[in-house]
Design an enzyme around this catalytic site. Structure first.
Site, short mmCIF file in Angstrom:
data_model
loop_
_atom_site.label_atom_id
_atom_site.label_comp_id
_atom_site.label_asym_id
_atom_site.label_seq_id
_atom_site.Cartn_x
_atom_site.Cartn_y
_atom_site.Cartn_z
N LYS A 157 0.85 -1.20 0.00
CA LYS A 157 0.00 0.00 0.00
C LYS A 157 0.88 1.25 0.00
CE LYS A 157 1.18 1.19 4.21
NZ LYS A 157 1.93 2.44 4.41
N TYR A 242 -4.21 3.94 6.78
CA TYR A 242 -4.72 3.05 7.82
C TYR A 242 -5.96 3.63 8.49
CZ TYR A 242 -0.38 0.36 7.48
OH TYR A 242 0.67 -0.40 7.03
#
Length: 399
Positions: A157, A242
């Protein structure tokens, strides 16, 4: 796992990641019968590096592309603990790193590549999965090349620096008939799975507000993070993602709009290209909100849900180890696990069982689309609609 009470958490973890080793063994038998005919006996002792798990089935081979801090500190060690996959190859532009990894992990010369020879990986049957662990701007190129080489792909990511690149990556993997997963380790981490369960199953009633904060003091050990061309941005796509993830899988909804503002810049030289920090809010269709904060110059690590009949939170929520959870009823009492090992075994299981991995390329594209919307909101000072963002969720399943 949970020591008492909620046994569905254990069930979900095993269902999603390991399926059941007996079933896995049965599904692998056809492939194993083909593999047994590869190579003559004279080559098996000196060149054949194929490994098997405890049941005798072949472990899928992973090649790490990029041997930076995350590969060295987390992925490599985790691959010593995985059950369905193993470290089979490496791709690096640094010969000294190659020698170090060869010795530590027993990687043969024929499984070591650099960025010029990368495409030759297509001829290596020992490598089934390519894990792209490069600066963000390089994710698209190496994901596409790996798919074209006939390999399944895990991409770290954020998936890419633009949603347009995300679409190209998805298309390339679909055209090659290969699976694409994103390195969202927390979807396999039991504390975060519990947040998902509590929120989506309305254990404390409707979630009214989520607080998601992730910040760190970012040093200069990885200078590409401050280069917008390579990183795509500062803390938002790096650690702020996140917060986006946590809010969505806790709420079980994709936001319909976002607002945002940049933090004041305290170091003009360091943050000349990327933001130092940002506050952003995601608004959901039912009127609830997620208040989020991310930074490269401050430390925080929290995921909290405030619901109609109580609250639940992780503090810290996102690190590799040491997560702690509690609710308005008491502590979660959940053990920490090796997140990266579980994540990679989950991807291997999805290949072996021809099942969908919950962290798909579409989910990665969703988050990049949201990042783009958050930057647009911060730049314009306006609320930005996200109704065009792809609606993909990791739904909590009870059985």
């Amino acid at each position: 796992m949970k020591k008492s009470g909620i046994h569905t958490l254990d069930q979900r973890i095993y269902r999603r990641e390991f399926i059941h080793y007996a079933g896995t063994s049965a599904l692998m038998l056809p492939a194993l019968s083909l593999l047994s005919g590869c190579g003559g006996k004279e080559n098996q002792s000196s060149e054949k590096t194929e490994a098997t798990d405890a049941s005798g089935d072949r472990q899928l081979g992973i090649a790490l592309v990029g041997l930076g801090n995350y590969s060295e500190g987390q992925l490599g060690p985790a691959l010593k603990e995985t059950k369905l996959c193993r470290l089979a190859g490496i791709v690096t532009g640094t010969p000294e790193k190659a020698e170090k990894w060869k010795k530590e992990y027993g990687i043969p010369d024929q499984n070591v590549y650099n960025y010029q020879t990368f495409d030759q990986i297509k001829d290596n049957p020992e490598i089934d999965i390519v894990y792209v662990v490069l600066p963000n701007a390089m994710h698209a190129e190496y994901t596409i090349r790996a798919a074209q080489a006939g390999k399944h792909v895990i991409c770290e990511k954020p998936m890419a620096t633009t949603s347009a690149d995300c679409k190209k990556m998805i298309d390339a993997c679909n055209q090659a008939g290969k699976k694409l997963g994103i390195g969202y380790r927390l979807h396999f981490e039991p504390h975060n799975l519990e947040m998902m369960r509590l929120g989506q199953q309305l254990e404390f009633g409707q979630v009214k507000r989520i607080i998601a904060q992730n910040g760190q003091k970012q040093g200069n050990d990885t200078p590409w993070r401050f280069d917008k061309e390579l990183s795509g941005g500062g803390p938002l796509p790096d650690v702020g993602i996140y917060c986006i993830q946590g809010a969505i899988y806790t709420k079980g909804q994709v936001p319909v709009s976002v607002t945002a503002r940049y933090h004041p810049v305290t170091d003009q030289e360091k943050f000349s290209e990327v933001e130092e920090g940002m506050d952003f809010q995601m608004q959901f269709e039912d009127g609830s909100v997620a208040d989020c904060k991310t930074s490269y110059n401050d430390k925080y690590n929290l995921l909290r849900a405030e619901a109609a009949n109580g609250w639940f939170e992780l503090d810290p929520a996102y690190p590799y180890d040491g997560l702690k959870g509690r609710t308005s009823r008491g502590p979660m009492d959940i053990e920490n696990i090796n997140q990266q090992a579980r994540q990679m075994d989950a991807f291997a299981a999805s290949i072996i069982n021809n099942a969908e991995n919950p962290v798909t390329g579409e989910m990665g594209m969703r988050d990049v689309q949201l990042i783009e919307a958050i930057y647009q909101a911060a730049d314009s000072g306006r609320k930005i609609s996200t109704t065009q963002v792809v609606k993909v969720l990791d739904h909590y399943q009870t059985a």
